[in-house]
Design a protein around this motif. Structure first.
Motif, PDB file in Angstrom:
ATOM      1  N   GLY A 490     -26.973   3.054 -24.943  1.00  0.00           N
ATOM      2  CA  GLY A 490     -27.802   3.902 -25.790  1.00  0.00           C
ATOM      3  C   GLY A 490     -26.979   4.727 -26.724  1.00  0.00           C
ATOM      4  O   GLY A 490     -27.317   4.817 -27.953  1.00  0.00           O
ATOM      5  N   LEU A 491     -25.917   5.404 -26.538  1.00  0.00           N
ATOM      6  CA  LEU A 491     -25.139   6.201 -27.457  1.00  0.00           C
ATOM      7  C   LEU A 491     -24.589   5.581 -28.908  1.00  0.00           C
ATOM      8  O   LEU A 491     -24.800   5.939 -30.043  1.00  0.00           O
ATOM      9  N   VAL A 492     -24.568   4.192 -28.550  1.00  0.00           N
ATOM     10  CA  VAL A 492     -24.106   3.192 -29.703  1.00  0.00           C
ATOM     11  C   VAL A 492     -25.362   2.473 -30.290  1.00  0.00           C
ATOM     12  O   VAL A 492     -25.476   2.417 -31.517  1.00  0.00           O
ATOM     13  N   SER A 493     -26.027   1.896 -29.538  1.00  0.00           N
ATOM     14  CA  SER A 493     -27.277   0.985 -29.841  1.00  0.00           C
ATOM     15  C   SER A 493     -28.326   1.699 -30.435  1.00  0.00           C
ATOM     16  O   SER A 493     -29.088   1.143 -31.451  1.00  0.00           O
ATOM     17  N   VAL A 494     -28.875   2.903 -30.067  1.00  0.00           N
ATOM     18  CA  VAL A 494     -29.955   3.692 -30.502  1.00  0.00           C
ATOM     19  C   VAL A 494     -29.634   4.027 -32.017  1.00  0.00           C
ATOM     20  O   VAL A 494     -30.456   3.601 -32.907  1.00  0.00           O
ATOM     21  N   PRO A 495     -28.591   4.704 -32.472  1.00  0.00           N
ATOM     22  CA  PRO A 495     -28.150   4.916 -33.770  1.00  0.00           C
ATOM     23  C   PRO A 495     -28.294   3.661 -34.757  1.00  0.00           C
ATOM     24  O   PRO A 495     -28.628   3.687 -35.956  1.00  0.00           O
TER      25      PRO A 495
END
Length: 535
Positions: A490-495
């Motif tokens: 999530g930390l990479v894919s959401v942004p």
């Protein structure tokens, strides 16, 4: 358990399953075969009914089995799942519920298609919805396998495999026969049973410790094998920067993912008005908040009463902590009371899984039939009844895929697996939904890029993470091809999902995505805020 006690447990378990099938048959006789009836139950449910159904849809095996198990094994760090899952509903209440109900008809793609080119955005949203649903279904399959294998006294892989196959078959039956009406009533009944079971177990835990929470926590810390560290942050996510970033990634996925879950969004279409949708969320927040408070007591209760080592010995991921706690609170493995309480709790947990998988399967089959089939087929040859038939066929295919993946991931914690599904939903569905509702310039290219720009990195990073390979607890433990250090993407894919949507929009060849783009946005904005013209 053996002999008569095991037979009693299986009998009580069978009664719950038979009652669930009876509800499906009753509700299925009232369906008319139209998409509105199959996907939305005729939009006839009250806010209270839909609020209970929302809670039933959301409180999955991850909530009842997985989170309690994580708390029993890791203490404070397991409680973080409760916080993330609950806070997410504030996002749903403030940003999503009313607007989605006013703008859409059955699926997420309906909201996007209201102001953009229909075919590309429907295909992208349909692919994303199916992917998120399948990931979510895998977690439920794993929970069902652990639960029923424990119930029948066989904890080996073969027993769990047959359980996963049985659950997959039942969920296809629920969706194919009953549609949204049957699914909703199953979820309402399941929510009542789940809350009742949680209240009973929480009361028994508090009685065991005479209402002294300090004694409960102290005993849990002592029996955990970690001492006071069990009650402090860092047992799981404090081992270095990688673990801390994993915690941030997980929190981001949990808080933002709920608003992008297809089976949650589809529930807002089962009520007649946007006001009813908002009131449904208020009902569900009360139920879900109360349940997670009890889950914390149950998790620490399992650590205090059973000990973390005993929980881990039964199931390495902790998925059987609550049923084992019920067995002990009822009098132990050799008592009738323990057997009955264990069977009731196991049956409630299994009903939880059946209700959730039915809701997820219905949402994913609706995406296949209403979005993918509706976009790829010729309009002249498409009929409403034909679309419903496609949805039922899609349920079979999605169930088969979920069974196969569930067999591969049967040693992972169900709350952790749900976290991956939340990451995919937060990366692919939430950015495109928020852009579509609030950004006037947003275009079809931006929508497509946003969906795939969040979904593909989320899936690829999961495949390249330690969850799949590179460790003894990985799905493929014998090989190592992991390149991404975090367990949750999530930390990479959401942004990336938000960034891709912005890039797609600003690089569109024309300011207006289609002729009348500004007018379509204005119409969608009025419809979202007032409900004028809503289905």
């Amino acid at each position: 358990m053996t002999g008569d006690q095991q037979s009693l447990a299986l009998l009580l378990f069978g009664v719950f399953v038979a009652a669930t099938l009876g509800i499906t048959t009753w509700a299925g006789r009232r369906r008319h075969g139209s998409p509105e009836e199959f996907y939305a139950g005729g939009r006839l449910f009250s806010p209270m009914e839909n609020g209970f159904a929302l809670a039933g849809d959301y409180l999955s095996a991850a909530s009842f089995l997985g989170i309690s198990g994580l708390i029993a094994l890791f203490g404070y760090d397991g409680v973080l799942y409760c916080v993330g899952f609950f806070v997410a509903w504030l996002v749903v209440l403030l940003l999503v519920a009313e607007l989605v109900r006013n703008c859409g008809r059955f699926t997420l793609a309906d909201v996007l298609a209201a102001r953009m080119r229909e075919r590309p955005v429907r295909i992208a949203a349909g692919v994303s919805s199916v992917t998120v649903c399948v990931l979510y279904l895998v977690a439920q399959m794993v929970g069902a396998g652990s639960l029923v294998a424990l119930l029948i006294g066989e904890t080996g892989g073969r027993a769990r495999a047959w359980t996963v196959i049985g659950v997959g078959t039942l969920m296809v039956v629920f969706v194919a026969l009953g549609g949204m009406r049957a699914t909703t009533w199953i979820q309402i009944v399941k929510a009542v049973l789940l809350m009742g079971g949680a209240i009973a177990l929480t009361t028994l835990v508090l009685v065991r410790f005479r209402g002294d929470l300090d004694a409960l926590l102290s005993t849990a810390a002592h029996n955990s094998g970690h001492g006071v560290d069990f009650l402090a942050p860092g047992l799981t996510y404090g081992g270095g920067w990688t673990a801390r970033l994993d915690f941030v990634s997980l929190g981001l996925a949990l808080v933002l993912g709920t608003a992008g879950l297809p089976h949650i969004l589809s529930r807002f279409y089962t009520v007649p008005t946007a006001r009813a949708a908002r009131r449904s969320v208020i009902w569900s927040i009360g139920l879900i908040g109360g349940f997670y408070l009890m889950t914390i007591v149950l998790g620490f209760g399992a650590a205090a009463v059973l000990g973390s080592d005993a929980v881990r010995a039964s199931n390495a991921a902790g998925n059987t902590a609550v049923p084992l706690l019920a067995l002990d609170l009822g009098g132990g493995a050799g008592s009738t009371g323990g057997t009955v309480l264990f069977a009731v709790v196991a049956a409630i947990a299994f009903a939880t899984i059946l209700a959730v998988v039915a809701g997820i399967t219905l949402a994913s089959s609706a995406s296949v039939a209403h979005d993918l089939y509706g976009s790829l087929s010729r309009r002249a040859g498409r009929t409403p009844r034909g679309e419903v038939v496609v949805a039922r066929i899609a349920a079979v295919g999605i169930g088969t895929a979920a069974i196969g993946l569930g067999l591969l991931a049967d040693d992972l914690n169900v709350a952790f697996l749900v976290g991956l599904a939340f990451a995919a939903a937060a990366s692919a569905n939430l950015p495109v939904l928020l852009y579509s509702l609030f950004w006037r310039r947003f275009t079809a290219r931006g929508a497509v890029w946003s969906v795939y720009g969040g979904l593909l990195p989320a899936v690829v990073l999961v495949v390249l993470s330690p969850v799949v390979s590179g460790g003894p607890d990985a799905i493929f433990s014998g090989v190592d091809f992991h390149l991404f250090p975090l367990q949750n993407p999530g930390l990479v894919s959401v942004p990336l999902g938000f960034l891709a949507g912005w890039l797609g929009t600003v690089t569109s060849p024309a300011p207006a995505d289609v002729p009348g783009h500004a007018a379509k946005h204005a119409e969608t904005e009025v419809r979202a805020l007032t409900g004028a013209g809503a289905a």
